[in-house]
Design an enzyme around this catalytic site. Sequence first.
Site, short mmCIF file in Angstrom:
data_model
loop_
_atom_site.label_atom_id
_atom_site.label_comp_id
_atom_site.label_asym_id
_atom_site.label_seq_id
_atom_site.Cartn_x
_atom_site.Cartn_y
_atom_site.Cartn_z
CB CYS A 110 -0.95 -0.01 1.19
SG CYS A 110 -2.03 -1.47 1.23
CG HIS A 246 -3.02 3.23 2.07
ND1 HIS A 246 -3.72 2.80 0.96
CD2 HIS A 246 -3.04 2.19 2.95
CE1 HIS A 246 -4.13 1.57 1.15
NE2 HIS A 246 -3.74 1.18 2.35
CG ASN A 276 -6.83 -0.87 1.66
OD1 ASN A 276 -6.16 -0.52 0.69
ND2 ASN A 276 -6.28 -1.32 2.78
#
Length: 319
Positions: A110, A246, A276
């Site tokens: 990520c 993020h 996500n």
Amino acid sequence: MTYARIAKSSRYLSEFAVSNDDLSQIMETSDEWIKTRTGISSRRISQQENTSDLAIQVAKQLLAGEDPAGVDLIIVATMSPDAYTPATAALVQAAVGAENAACFDLSAACSGFVYALDVAEKMLRRPGGMALVIGAETLSKLVDWQDRTTAVLFGDGAGGVLVKNDALEPHFLASQLKSYGHLAKFLSAGQTSPQPFPGPVTDLAPFKMNGREVYKFATHKVPEVITACLEEAGVGLAEVDLFLLHQANYRIVKQVARRLDLPEEKFPCNIAEYGNTSAASEAILLAELAEEGKAQAGDLVVLAGFGGGLTAAAQLVRL
């Protein structure tokens, strides 16, 4: 002398949305349980598209009006590539006709997009040169859809930027890329067998995460890398217009803002709609804000990621 800058941003997501209520039909969960813990209401799932398909759509949007032959570099940040080889970036190159571009994938989970952006800026030295930096994921193919602790978190999507080396002053002002390999056990996906001849290739190991440890890591290390990045540039926290983190968990974003003693308004979120999307999340958020006129030329922006590795990264850019 010329410098690299972000010339354009773009995003692509499947139209197929899966709500929390939809997930409650296939696992023991509820809309309230998911939203309370993550801030997520829905996510996009790519049914008939691979990671390369999403990345190609972004690349085509970024190159609209540009000569693909002028692209020097294509980096795709992903932890869910179509295959081990060829690189997803090579498939993007072929689809857009960027025959002169060097192409490779970058895997930093990520944090991948921030890592890739830093690498591209350092590699792009030809005056007038161009680079495509894309984060793309189809994590729906990696999660265990019976595990409510992870399956509810992730969505598919892609976002990216066109970087051009044509600015008269620096736009990439500082970066901090950090890795913490001793914490690798807290987040993993896709392990292969350690045996040389285990038999036919089977499905990869699904996504596994120690959510509590990742939360502790993110809420401590992300403020650290952001602070270090700004100190490197000699820029104060209050001078930054936007912090694009993020999009892993709304609670993490809020806690980072609190630790930095900054208003939450400077930390926009779109996790409620998309979930996500790992390496794609910061790029998707940047493109969405640019479309809405909320991220404009001249803005001072921090891009920050954290994830598997474990990794944490921050980049300070002038749009």
